[in-house]
Design a protein around this motif. Structure first.
Motif, PDB file in Angstrom:
ATOM      1  N   PRO A   9       0.835  -1.209   0.000  1.00 25.94           N
ATOM      2  CA  PRO A   9       0.000   0.000   0.000  1.00 25.94           C
ATOM      3  C   PRO A   9       0.869   1.258   0.000  1.00 25.94           C
ATOM      4  CG  PRO A   9       0.018  -0.989   2.185  1.00 25.94           C
ATOM      5  CD  PRO A   9       0.795  -1.908   1.282  1.00 25.94           C
ATOM      6  N   THR A  10       0.390   2.291  -0.671  1.00 26.16           N
ATOM      7  CA  THR A  10       1.133   3.553  -0.719  1.00 26.16           C
ATOM      8  C   THR A  10       0.371   4.692  -0.047  1.00 26.16           C
ATOM      9  OG1 THR A  10       0.225   3.988  -2.910  1.00 26.16           O
ATOM     10  CG2 THR A  10       2.396   2.948  -2.817  1.00 26.16           C
ATOM     11  N   THR A  11      -0.967   4.632  -0.113  1.00 23.73           N
ATOM     12  CA  THR A  11      -1.763   5.664   0.543  1.00 23.73           C
ATOM     13  C   THR A  11      -2.916   5.007   1.310  1.00 23.73           C
ATOM     14  OG1 THR A  11      -3.111   5.953  -1.431  1.00 23.73           O
ATOM     15  CG2 THR A  11      -1.297   7.495  -1.132  1.00 23.73           C
ATOM     16  N   CYS A  12      -3.314   5.655   2.355  1.00 27.70           N
ATOM     17  CA  CYS A  12      -4.441   5.196   3.175  1.00 27.70           C
ATOM     18  C   CYS A  12      -5.733   5.757   2.598  1.00 27.70           C
ATOM     19  CB  CYS A  12      -4.248   5.692   4.604  1.00 27.70           C
ATOM     20  SG  CYS A  12      -5.558   5.170   5.749  1.00 27.70           S
ATOM     21  N   ARG A  13      -6.844   5.200   3.005  1.00 25.63           N
ATOM     22  CA  ARG A  13      -8.147   5.735   2.574  1.00 25.63           C
ATOM     23  C   ARG A  13      -8.351   7.181   3.011  1.00 25.63           C
ATOM     24  NH1 ARG A  13     -11.842   1.124   4.847  1.00 25.63           N
ATOM     25  NH2 ARG A  13     -10.210  -0.379   4.572  1.00 25.63           N
ATOM     26  N   CYS A  14      -7.668   7.560   4.109  1.00 25.83           N
ATOM     27  CA  CYS A  14      -7.801   8.937   4.591  1.00 25.83           C
ATOM     28  C   CYS A  14      -6.970   9.909   3.763  1.00 25.83           C
ATOM     29  CB  CYS A  14      -7.417   9.029   6.069  1.00 25.83           C
ATOM     30  SG  CYS A  14      -5.652   8.803   6.393  1.00 25.83           S
ATOM     31  N   GLY A  15      -6.135   9.392   2.841  1.00 30.38           N
ATOM     32  CA  GLY A  15      -5.328  10.236   1.978  1.00 30.38           C
ATOM     33  C   GLY A  15      -3.888  10.378   2.434  1.00 30.38           C
ATOM     34  N   GLU A  16      -3.570   9.932   3.613  1.00 30.80           N
ATOM     35  CA  GLU A  16      -2.214  10.039   4.157  1.00 30.80           C
ATOM     36  C   GLU A  16      -1.304   8.989   3.513  1.00 30.80           C
ATOM     37  OE1 GLU A  16       0.517  11.963   6.470  1.00 30.80           O
ATOM     38  OE2 GLU A  16      -1.619  12.440   6.492  1.00 30.80           O
ATOM     39  N   ALA A  17      -0.033   9.334   3.343  1.00 27.72           N
ATOM     40  CA  ALA A  17       0.943   8.387   2.792  1.00 27.72           C
ATOM     41  C   ALA A  17       1.216   7.292   3.814  1.00 27.72           C
ATOM     42  CB  ALA A  17       2.235   9.103   2.438  1.00 27.72           C
ATOM     43  N   VAL A  18       1.260   6.064   3.344  1.00 26.29           N
ATOM     44  CA  VAL A  18       1.521   4.922   4.214  1.00 26.29           C
ATOM     45  C   VAL A  18       3.016   4.834   4.487  1.00 26.29           C
ATOM     46  CG1 VAL A  18       1.416   2.402   4.329  1.00 26.29           C
ATOM     47  CG2 VAL A  18      -0.509   3.675   3.409  1.00 26.29           C
ATOM     48  N   ARG A  19       3.369   4.472   5.723  1.00 30.99           N
ATOM     49  CA  ARG A  19       4.773   4.356   6.120  1.00 30.99           C
ATOM     50  C   ARG A  19       5.072   2.911   6.513  1.00 30.99           C
ATOM     51  NH1 ARG A  19       4.774   9.564  10.069  1.00 30.99           N
ATOM     52  NH2 ARG A  19       4.380  11.104   8.448  1.00 30.99           N
ATOM     53  N   THR A  25       5.943  -5.928  19.063  1.00 23.53           N
ATOM     54  CA  THR A  25       5.084  -6.744  19.931  1.00 23.53           C
ATOM     55  C   THR A  25       5.747  -8.093  20.183  1.00 23.53           C
ATOM     56  OG1 THR A  25       3.874  -7.738  18.098  1.00 23.53           O
ATOM     57  CG2 THR A  25       3.025  -5.653  18.976  1.00 23.53           C
ATOM     58  N   ALA A  26       5.298  -8.743  21.233  1.00 22.51           N
ATOM     59  CA  ALA A  26       5.821 -10.071  21.567  1.00 22.51           C
ATOM     60  C   ALA A  26       5.354 -11.102  20.542  1.00 22.51           C
ATOM     61  CB  ALA A  26       5.361 -10.478  22.975  1.00 22.51           C
ATOM     62  N   LYS A  27       4.154 -10.885  20.000  1.00 20.40           N
ATOM     63  CA  LYS A  27       3.588 -11.830  19.029  1.00 20.40           C
ATOM     64  C   LYS A  27       4.305 -11.771  17.677  1.00 20.40           C
ATOM     65  CE  LYS A  27      -0.792 -13.199  16.960  1.00 20.40           C
ATOM     66  NZ  LYS A  27      -2.205 -12.886  16.812  1.00 20.40           N
ATOM     67  N   ASN A  28       4.721 -10.575  17.219  1.00 18.70           N
ATOM     68  CA  ASN A  28       5.361 -10.380  15.909  1.00 18.70           C
ATOM     69  C   ASN A  28       6.620  -9.517  16.045  1.00 18.70           C
ATOM     70  OD1 ASN A  28       3.369 -11.619  14.019  1.00 18.70           O
ATOM     71  ND2 ASN A  28       2.026 -10.126  15.016  1.00 18.70           N
ATOM     72  N   PRO A  29       7.609  -9.937  16.819  1.00 19.69           N
ATOM     73  CA  PRO A  29       8.789  -9.088  17.024  1.00 19.69           C
ATOM     74  C   PRO A  29       9.608  -8.946  15.733  1.00 19.69           C
ATOM     75  CG  PRO A  29       9.167 -11.252  17.961  1.00 19.69           C
ATOM     76  CD  PRO A  29       7.723 -11.210  17.502  1.00 19.69           C
ATOM     77  N   GLY A  30       9.929  -7.695  15.370  1.00 13.95           N
ATOM     78  CA  GLY A  30      10.767  -7.419  14.213  1.00 13.95           C
ATOM     79  C   GLY A  30      10.079  -7.575  12.864  1.00 13.95           C
ATOM     80  N   ARG A  31       8.797  -7.887  12.868  1.00 16.80           N
ATOM     81  CA  ARG A  31       8.070  -8.073  11.599  1.00 16.80           C
ATOM     82  C   ARG A  31       7.745  -6.706  10.999  1.00 16.80           C
ATOM     83  NH1 ARG A  31       2.468 -11.562  10.863  1.00 16.80           N
ATOM     84  NH2 ARG A  31       2.524 -11.661   8.588  1.00 16.80           N
ATOM     85  N   LEU A  32       8.019  -6.572   9.696  1.00 23.13           N
ATOM     86  CA  LEU A  32       7.772  -5.301   9.018  1.00 23.13           C
ATOM     87  C   LEU A  32       6.294  -5.167   8.642  1.00 23.13           C
ATOM     88  CD1 LEU A  32      10.858  -5.222   6.620  1.00 23.13           C
ATOM     89  CD2 LEU A  32      10.567  -3.953   8.747  1.00 23.13           C
ATOM     90  N   PHE A  33       5.816  -3.943   8.654  1.00 24.67           N
ATOM     91  CA  PHE A  33       4.426  -3.671   8.273  1.00 24.67           C
ATOM     92  C   PHE A  33       4.339  -2.311   7.619  1.00 24.67           C
ATOM     93  CE2 PHE A  33       4.940  -2.051  12.569  1.00 24.67           C
ATOM     94  CZ  PHE A  33       4.353  -0.806  12.516  1.00 24.67           C
ATOM     95  N   HIS A  34       3.236  -2.091   6.894  1.00 26.40           N
ATOM     96  CA  HIS A  34       2.908  -0.789   6.308  1.00 26.40           C
ATOM     97  C   HIS A  34       1.659  -0.305   7.025  1.00 26.40           C
ATOM     98  CE1 HIS A  34       5.362  -2.469   3.053  1.00 26.40           C
ATOM     99  NE2 HIS A  34       5.664  -1.212   2.807  1.00 26.40           N
ATOM    100  N   SER A  35       1.681   0.962   7.434  1.00 22.91           N
ATOM    101  CA  SER A  35       0.499   1.480   8.134  1.00 22.91           C
ATOM    102  C   SER A  35       0.375   2.980   7.932  1.00 22.91           C
ATOM    103  CB  SER A  35       0.582   1.169   9.631  1.00 22.91           C
ATOM    104  OG  SER A  35       1.629   1.913  10.213  1.00 22.91           O
ATOM    105  N   CYS A  36      -0.830   3.445   8.184  1.00 21.46           N
ATOM    106  CA  CYS A  36      -1.128   4.871   8.137  1.00 21.46           C
ATOM    107  C   CYS A  36      -0.669   5.488   9.451  1.00 21.46           C
ATOM    108  CB  CYS A  36      -2.627   5.073   7.941  1.00 21.46           C
ATOM    109  SG  CYS A  36      -3.130   6.817   7.996  1.00 21.46           S
ATOM    110  N   PRO A  37       0.003   6.622   9.412  1.00 15.47           N
ATOM    111  CA  PRO A  37       0.438   7.255  10.663  1.00 15.47           C
ATOM    112  C   PRO A  37      -0.740   7.733  11.516  1.00 15.47           C
ATOM    113  CG  PRO A  37       0.965   8.656   8.779  1.00 15.47           C
ATOM    114  CD  PRO A  37       0.446   7.368   8.235  1.00 15.47           C
TER     115      PRO A  37
END
Length: 134
Positions: A9-19, A25-37
């Motif tokens: 993803p590159t942009t969120c539905r709100c229009g903000e650029a995804v980072r 977290t303990a469940k997913n340590p070091g796992r990369l993700f894309h999210s809206c700020p």
């Protein structure tokens, strides 16, 4: 769940650029993700959140399909190109045949023209002889 589009993803539905970020977290340590700020755990259903590894798998699947389509198009294009080359060769051969026929007919016309000139010359000479003798 966030954005349902495939790939990274590159942009969120709100229009903000995804980072891109790293999970702490303990469940997913070091796992990369894309999210809206602007996203948070409460409104994640609206703002984009997607695991990078899942995005990459989708990207690769989509690229494999695109490569397959390009390969198929390339084969089709090569067949069309070969058909065009064959047609050009056929037209070149037909052109050479036509040129030979035209050249032969031109030679025949030249011969007929010479014969007509000779006949006209003979007629003129005969007329002159006739006028001078009679």
């Amino acid at each position: 769940m966030g954005d349902r589009r495939r790939g990274i993803p590159t942009t969120c539905r709100c229009g903000e650029a995804v980072r891109m970020g790293t999970s702490r977290t303990a469940k997913n340590p070091g796992r990369l993700f894309h999210s809206c700020p602007n996203g948070s755990d409460e409104d994640r259903w609206y703002h984009t959140f997607k695991w990078t590894d899942e995005s990459m798998v989708e990207e690769i699947e989509d690229l494999k399909l695109k490569v397959k389509n390009v390969e198929e198009d390339s084969i089709s294009l090569q067949k069309s190109f070969n058909a065009c080359e064959s047609e050009v060769e056929t037209l070149q051969m037909e052109t050479r045949v036509c040129e030979a026929v035209v050249e032969k007919e031109l030679q025949e016309c030249k011969m007929e023209l010479r014969s007509l000139k000779n006949m006209i010359g003979c007629v003129v000479v005969m007329m002159l002889v006739y006028f001078f003798l009679f």
